[in-house]
Write a protein that holds these residues in place. Structure first.
Motif, PDB file in Angstrom:
ATOM      1  N   ASP A  23      19.357  45.376  12.803  1.00  0.00           N
ATOM      2  CA  ASP A  23      18.900  44.830  11.709  1.00  0.00           C
ATOM      3  C   ASP A  23      17.558  45.320  11.125  1.00  0.00           C
ATOM      4  O   ASP A  23      16.380  45.161  11.616  1.00  0.00           O
ATOM      5  N   ASP A  24      17.711  46.288  10.118  1.00  0.00           N
ATOM      6  CA  ASP A  24      16.544  47.105   9.548  1.00  0.00           C
ATOM      7  C   ASP A  24      15.726  46.125   8.777  1.00  0.00           C
ATOM      8  O   ASP A  24      14.287  46.457   8.797  1.00  0.00           O
ATOM      9  N   THR A  25      16.298  45.102   8.378  1.00  0.00           N
ATOM     10  CA  THR A  25      15.592  44.081   7.425  1.00  0.00           C
ATOM     11  C   THR A  25      14.453  43.652   8.274  1.00  0.00           C
ATOM     12  O   THR A  25      13.198  43.516   7.684  1.00  0.00           O
ATOM     13  N   THR A  26      14.794  43.077   9.445  1.00  0.00           N
ATOM     14  CA  THR A  26      13.960  42.208  10.219  1.00  0.00           C
ATOM     15  C   THR A  26      13.478  43.319  11.318  1.00  0.00           C
ATOM     16  O   THR A  26      12.713  42.777  12.310  1.00  0.00           O
ATOM     17  N   GLN A  27      13.838  44.468  11.372  1.00  0.00           N
ATOM     18  CA  GLN A  27      13.368  45.140  12.587  1.00  0.00           C
ATOM     19  C   GLN A  27      13.715  44.800  13.911  1.00  0.00           C
ATOM     20  O   GLN A  27      12.929  44.562  14.854  1.00  0.00           O
ATOM     21  N   SER A  80       9.109  51.792  15.109  1.00  0.00           N
ATOM     22  CA  SER A  80       9.586  53.135  14.845  1.00  0.00           C
ATOM     23  C   SER A  80       9.084  54.118  15.999  1.00  0.00           C
ATOM     24  O   SER A  80       8.288  54.099  16.563  1.00  0.00           O
ATOM     25  N   GLY A  81      10.234  54.889  16.236  1.00  0.00           N
ATOM     26  CA  GLY A  81      10.335  55.901  17.407  1.00  0.00           C
ATOM     27  C   GLY A  81      10.778  55.210  18.665  1.00  0.00           C
ATOM     28  O   GLY A  81      11.029  55.991  19.690  1.00  0.00           O
ATOM     29  N   ILE A 149      20.127  55.220  20.459  1.00  0.00           N
ATOM     30  CA  ILE A 149      19.639  55.633  19.412  1.00  0.00           C
ATOM     31  C   ILE A 149      18.195  55.446  19.202  1.00  0.00           C
ATOM     32  O   ILE A 149      17.650  54.846  20.063  1.00  0.00           O
ATOM     33  N   THR A 150      17.635  56.130  18.129  1.00  0.00           N
ATOM     34  CA  THR A 150      16.277  56.183  17.813  1.00  0.00           C
ATOM     35  C   THR A 150      16.002  55.332  16.558  1.00  0.00           C
ATOM     36  O   THR A 150      16.643  55.615  15.400  1.00  0.00           O
ATOM     37  N   CYS A 151      14.915  54.434  16.600  1.00  0.00           N
ATOM     38  CA  CYS A 151      14.711  53.710  15.347  1.00  0.00           C
ATOM     39  C   CYS A 151      13.744  54.364  14.511  1.00  0.00           C
ATOM     40  O   CYS A 151      12.685  55.116  15.197  1.00  0.00           O
TER      41      CYS A 151
END
Length: 151
Positions: A23-27, A80-81, A149-151
């Motif tokens: 969930d990119d919105t809530t990270q 991130s990362g 996967i990398t965020c």
């Protein structure tokens, strides 16, 4: 899941699995595993988020129905990362090394952390190379899949 069963022979069928949503919105990453773990590499260290220690099972002879189990849901905030990995058990169960032992979780975590600073394509090649070096001339023991996967 329906599977053909030999009559009169007690057999247990099942599989290990993991499911992951981002969930990119809530990270946040949400993860649930049936005998599968999630590996988080952050700041050069690998952390293991353990899945539930039960497979998804179907016991056709003694019960004739799906066994109902609860699988723990993990919610992991990401930065991130961050790098996340899921594997099949064939990766950590692969025999190799000088003493012909299983790779195991600790060695896998060390390999993932060792290559964390590399760019994605180089990291993929380096991890694959280390796993092949570990395996050496040994036969592959099971399916071996690693997804990252990398965020």
């Amino acid at each position: 899941v329906l599977m053909k069963v030999n009559q009169g022979t007690p057999q247990m069928y099942g599989f290990d699995a993991g499911i992951l949503t981002v969930d990119d919105t809530t990270q946040t990453i949400e993860f649930a595993g049936a005998r599968g773990d999630l590996y988080l590499v952050r700041d050069g260290q690998t952390h293991t988020i353990r899945g539930t220690r039960s497979s998804i099972e179907f016991d056709a002879i003694t019960r004739g129905h799906h066994v109902q189990k609860e699988y723990q849901l993990h919610k992991v905030p990401f930065r991130s990362g961050d790098q996340f990995y899921m594997i099949t058990d064939g990766v950590r169960d692969q025999f190799g090394g000088e003493k012909n032992r299983k790779l195991g979780r600790k060695r896998l975590c060390d390999i993932l952390a060792k290559h964390a600073s590399l760019e994605s394509k180089e990291r993929e090649k380096a991890i694959q190379k280390d796993l092949l070096i570990w395996k050496g001339a040994n036969a592959k023991v099971d399916d071996a899949t690693l997804v990252g996967i990398t965020c």
